[in-house]
Design a protein around this motif. Structure first.
Motif, PDB file in Angstrom:
ATOM      1  N   ALA A   1       4.630  14.323   1.516  1.00 47.65           N
ATOM      2  CA  ALA A   1       3.344  13.654   1.352  1.00 47.65           C
ATOM      3  C   ALA A   1       2.261  14.351   2.173  1.00 47.65           C
ATOM      4  N   ILE A   2       2.597  14.737   3.396  1.00 48.94           N
ATOM      5  CA  ILE A   2       1.628  15.459   4.226  1.00 48.94           C
ATOM      6  C   ILE A   2       1.273  16.786   3.582  1.00 48.94           C
ATOM      7  N   LYS A   3       2.267  17.480   3.037  1.00 47.85           N
ATOM      8  CA  LYS A   3       2.007  18.752   2.368  1.00 47.85           C
ATOM      9  C   LYS A   3       1.021  18.558   1.216  1.00 47.85           C
ATOM     10  N   GLN A   4       1.198  17.487   0.451  1.00 47.36           N
ATOM     11  CA  GLN A   4       0.267  17.209  -0.643  1.00 47.36           C
ATOM     12  C   GLN A   4      -1.147  16.973  -0.119  1.00 47.36           C
ATOM     13  N   LEU A   5      -1.259  16.242   1.003  1.00 44.92           N
ATOM     14  CA  LEU A   5      -2.574  15.943   1.572  1.00 44.92           C
ATOM     15  C   LEU A   5      -3.265  17.205   2.088  1.00 44.92           C
ATOM     16  N   VAL A   6      -2.465  18.171   2.551  1.00 46.58           N
ATOM     17  CA  VAL A   6      -3.034  19.459   2.951  1.00 46.58           C
ATOM     18  C   VAL A   6      -3.518  20.218   1.723  1.00 46.58           C
TER      19      VAL A   6
ATOM     20  N   ARG B   1      -3.512   5.818  11.540  1.00 48.87           N
ATOM     21  CA  ARG B   1      -3.130   4.576  10.889  1.00 48.87           C
ATOM     22  C   ARG B   1      -1.774   4.768  10.239  1.00 48.87           C
ATOM     23  N   GLN B   2      -1.006   3.709  10.164  1.00 46.34           N
ATOM     24  CA  GLN B   2       0.325   3.759   9.579  1.00 46.34           C
ATOM     25  C   GLN B   2       0.224   3.756   8.060  1.00 46.34           C
ATOM     26  N   VAL B   3       0.900   4.712   7.429  1.00 46.48           N
ATOM     27  CA  VAL B   3       1.010   4.745   5.972  1.00 46.48           C
ATOM     28  C   VAL B   3       2.485   4.583   5.631  1.00 46.48           C
ATOM     29  N   VAL B   4       2.852   3.428   5.097  1.00 48.57           N
ATOM     30  CA  VAL B   4       4.246   3.163   4.730  1.00 48.57           C
ATOM     31  C   VAL B   4       4.545   3.856   3.410  1.00 48.57           C
ATOM     32  N   LEU B   5       5.619   4.616   3.373  1.00 45.16           N
ATOM     33  CA  LEU B   5       5.961   5.399   2.181  1.00 45.16           C
ATOM     34  C   LEU B   5       6.528   4.505   1.081  1.00 45.16           C
ATOM     35  N   GLY B   6       6.165   4.826  -0.152  1.00 49.84           N
ATOM     36  CA  GLY B   6       6.635   4.056  -1.294  1.00 49.84           C
ATOM     37  C   GLY B   6       6.623   4.890  -2.555  1.00 49.84           C
ATOM     38  N   PRO B   7       6.708   4.253  -3.726  1.00 52.68           N
ATOM     39  CA  PRO B   7       6.819   4.987  -4.990  1.00 52.68           C
ATOM     40  C   PRO B   7       5.635   5.900  -5.317  1.00 52.68           C
ATOM     41  N   ASP B   8       4.507   5.716  -4.657  1.00 51.48           N
ATOM     42  CA  ASP B   8       3.369   6.609  -4.882  1.00 51.48           C
ATOM     43  C   ASP B   8       3.497   7.926  -4.134  1.00 51.48           C
ATOM     44  N   HIS B   9       4.531   8.043  -3.308  1.00 50.73           N
ATOM     45  CA  HIS B   9       4.712   9.244  -2.505  1.00 50.73           C
ATOM     46  C   HIS B   9       5.889  10.062  -3.040  1.00 50.73           C
ATOM     47  N   PRO B  10       5.982  11.346  -2.679  1.00 48.90           N
ATOM     48  CA  PRO B  10       7.028  12.214  -3.235  1.00 48.90           C
ATOM     49  C   PRO B  10       8.439  11.680  -3.017  1.00 48.90           C
ATOM     50  N   TYR B  11       9.281  11.879  -4.016  1.00 46.98           N
ATOM     51  CA  TYR B  11      10.718  11.618  -3.994  1.00 46.98           C
ATOM     52  C   TYR B  11      11.120  10.148  -4.054  1.00 46.98           C
ATOM     53  N   VAL B  12      10.237   9.213  -3.718  1.00 45.72           N
ATOM     54  CA  VAL B  12      10.663   7.821  -3.596  1.00 45.72           C
ATOM     55  C   VAL B  12      10.925   7.200  -4.968  1.00 45.72           C
ATOM     56  N   ALA B  13       9.984   7.329  -5.896  1.00 46.41           N
ATOM     57  CA  ALA B  13      10.173   6.743  -7.223  1.00 46.41           C
ATOM     58  C   ALA B  13      11.367   7.388  -7.926  1.00 46.41           C
ATOM     59  N   GLY B  14      12.351   6.580  -8.246  1.00 56.17           N
ATOM     60  CA  GLY B  14      13.555   7.087  -8.892  1.00 56.17           C
ATOM     61  C   GLY B  14      14.559   7.678  -7.935  1.00 56.17           C
ATOM     62  N   GLY B  15      14.185   7.805  -6.662  1.00 58.79           N
ATOM     63  CA  GLY B  15      15.052   8.458  -5.700  1.00 58.79           C
ATOM     64  C   GLY B  15      15.863   7.523  -4.828  1.00 58.79           C
ATOM     65  N   MET B  16      15.753   6.222  -5.088  1.00 56.82           N
ATOM     66  CA  MET B  16      16.565   5.231  -4.395  1.00 56.82           C
ATOM     67  C   MET B  16      16.971   4.162  -5.392  1.00 56.82           C
ATOM     68  N   ALA B  17      18.111   3.501  -5.119  1.00 56.93           N
ATOM     69  CA  ALA B  17      18.551   2.442  -6.022  1.00 56.93           C
ATOM     70  C   ALA B  17      17.480   1.361  -6.135  1.00 56.93           C
ATOM     71  N   MET B  18      16.866   1.001  -5.010  1.00 56.39           N
ATOM     72  CA  MET B  18      15.729   0.091  -5.000  1.00 56.39           C
ATOM     73  C   MET B  18      14.532   0.877  -4.493  1.00 56.39           C
ATOM     74  N   ASP B  19      13.691   1.339  -5.415  1.00 54.42           N
ATOM     75  CA  ASP B  19      12.593   2.228  -5.041  1.00 54.42           C
ATOM     76  C   ASP B  19      11.264   1.486  -4.992  1.00 54.42           C
ATOM     77  N   ALA B  20      11.294   0.269  -4.456  1.00 59.32           N
ATOM     78  CA  ALA B  20      10.096  -0.556  -4.358  1.00 59.32           C
ATOM     79  C   ALA B  20       9.353  -0.275  -3.048  1.00 59.32           C
ATOM     80  N   PRO B  21       8.067  -0.596  -2.995  1.00 55.17           N
ATOM     81  CA  PRO B  21       7.299  -0.378  -1.762  1.00 55.17           C
ATOM     82  C   PRO B  21       7.905  -1.137  -0.583  1.00 55.17           C
TER      83      PRO B  21
END
Length: 409
Positions: A145-150, A315-335
């Protein structure tokens, strides 16, 4: 695409178990569906450990000699997760036997061996074989995610980077001597966790061009000799004798990245009490800064100059399906569900299986053996700098072009 893929793991220790679980879980992650993955064998010279691991992780059998894995017709893919000094013989033997190989980092314990392994991988690629090295942390959603922001301009050009990897597995003088404490300066903490730190820093800041200020310290100079086999952290009887620690407990250096305008500092330790796995990297950019901490792997810290001074600070950014690898990458890929290091091994395994199976929409490929050689060239430059009193030294260039993982959305 293959009808099925048979997998094996050579090395049944801590990292080996992460590979075992990853091969088991990887087929359930992401799309498209892979061919059936068969869990075939766990190899380890210590048979009780191999047998227990095979039963625990659902592998069909166990072997005590890597050659049995190489000769087996029902095995296609092999993870090599053993002492660095053993990598070359095993990897070259597996490639010669027609196996696809995922080797743990660092690629070897010497540059000569690493370069020979890279040559063997190039020759094997001509026969359709895949040989990759495990740069596992590049699969961290926070780092991607940081790489994308760069790259998308949100953070913009990197100005400088600060990275450390503090561990405490050697912080007690009672920890027995093992292969990790043997070898030339630079094969200790630098090779073990510094190999991770180097490619993580490059992932965000660009390729390391030169290093300076290299320094090593061996804080605990003797270790007790164990009377039997034990995994890291386990209690084992001691012989009463001691062995000299040959390599570094602590290492540090400065580096120049990319065109040389980006600078940074790297620091590693295996004697940092109270830091079991403390990888932290912070990048400072033209539009703000970002921070990722392995001990808080499911979030990043983000500070943007556009927020203004009244709202400044991370500020804290909690990772979720909008970030790389999370969507589809866990059995429960919810925020807000959370994410951890074991998933990195699963994504790494899935990317390897994608490549072997030839799926149409694969994850970004794992690092090549040429990437592994370059990683070791960085470590070598740090060791040479330390031997020369901190001198500034260029990293020896790798002749072939390297391909590394991108940020998977």
């Amino acid at each position: 695409m293959s009808d099925s893929i048979g997998v094996a793991v050579i090395g049944a220790g801590m990292a080996g178990k992460a590979h075992m679980a990853a091969w088991r879980n990887a087929p359930s992650l992401f799309a498209p569906t892979l061919p059936p993955v068969r869990l075939v064998s766990i190899g380890d010279v210590y048979e009780p450990l191999a047998a227990e691991a095979a039963q625990r992780f659902g592998y069909a059998r166990h072997d005590t000699d890597w050659r049995a894995v190489a000769e087996a017709d029902d095995i296609d893919v092999v993870s090599v997760v053993v002492a660095n000094t053993l990598h070359r013989e095993i990897v070259e033997g597996l490639l010669a036997a027609g196996k696809h190989v995922l080797c743990e980092k660092p690629l070897s314990d010497s540059l000569d061996d690493a370069r020979a392994m890279a040559s063997a991988a190039t020759e094997a690629a001509a026969r359709g074989l895949v040989a990759r090295v495990g740069f596992t942390y590049r699969r961290a959603p926070g780092l991607a995610a940081i790489k994308q922001l760069v790259e998308d301009g949100t953070l913009g050009r990197v100005l400088h980077v600060s990275a450390r990897y503090w561990t405490d597995y050697g912080s007690s003088p009672d920890v027995p001597f093992s292969w990790r404490f043997a070898g030339a300066p630079g094969t200790g903490a630098l090779a073990d966790v510094g190999s991770h730190l180097a490619y993580v820093a490059e992932f965000l800041a660009g390729e390391v061009r030169s290093v300076n200020g290299g320094m090593f310290t061996t804080a605990i100079t003797k270790r007790p000799i164990a009377a039997g086999f034990a995994l890291r952290g386990q209690t084992v009887p001691l012989t009463g004798e001691f062995a000299d620690v040959e390599n570094d407990d602590y290492a540090t250096c400065n580096a120049r990245f990319g065109d040389g305008s980006v600078v940074g500092s790297l620091e590693v330790s295996r004697v940092a009490t109270a830091h079991p796995n403390g990888l932290v990297i912070e990048v400072f950019c033209e539009n703000g800064a970002a921070r990722w901490d392995q001990e808080r792997a499911s979030e990043i810290g983000l500070a943007l100059q556009s927020d203004g001074s009244r709202l400044g600070g991370y500020r804290q950014v909690v990772l979720g399906p909008d970030h790389p690898y999370v969507a589809g990458g866990m059995a429960m890929d919810a925020p807000g569900v959370g994410w951890g290091q074991n998933q990195m091994f699963e994504y790494q395994a899935r990317a390897f299986l994608d490549e072997v199976a030839g799926v149409a929409d694969p994850l970004p490929a794992n690092a090549t053996f040429d990437d592994g050689v370059h990683n070791m060239e960085i470590l070598d430059a740090v060791a040479r700098s330390a031997a020369a009193g901190g001198a500034s030294l260029d990293v020896r260039p790798t002749e072939t072009v390297r391909t590394t993982e991108g940020a998977h959305a």
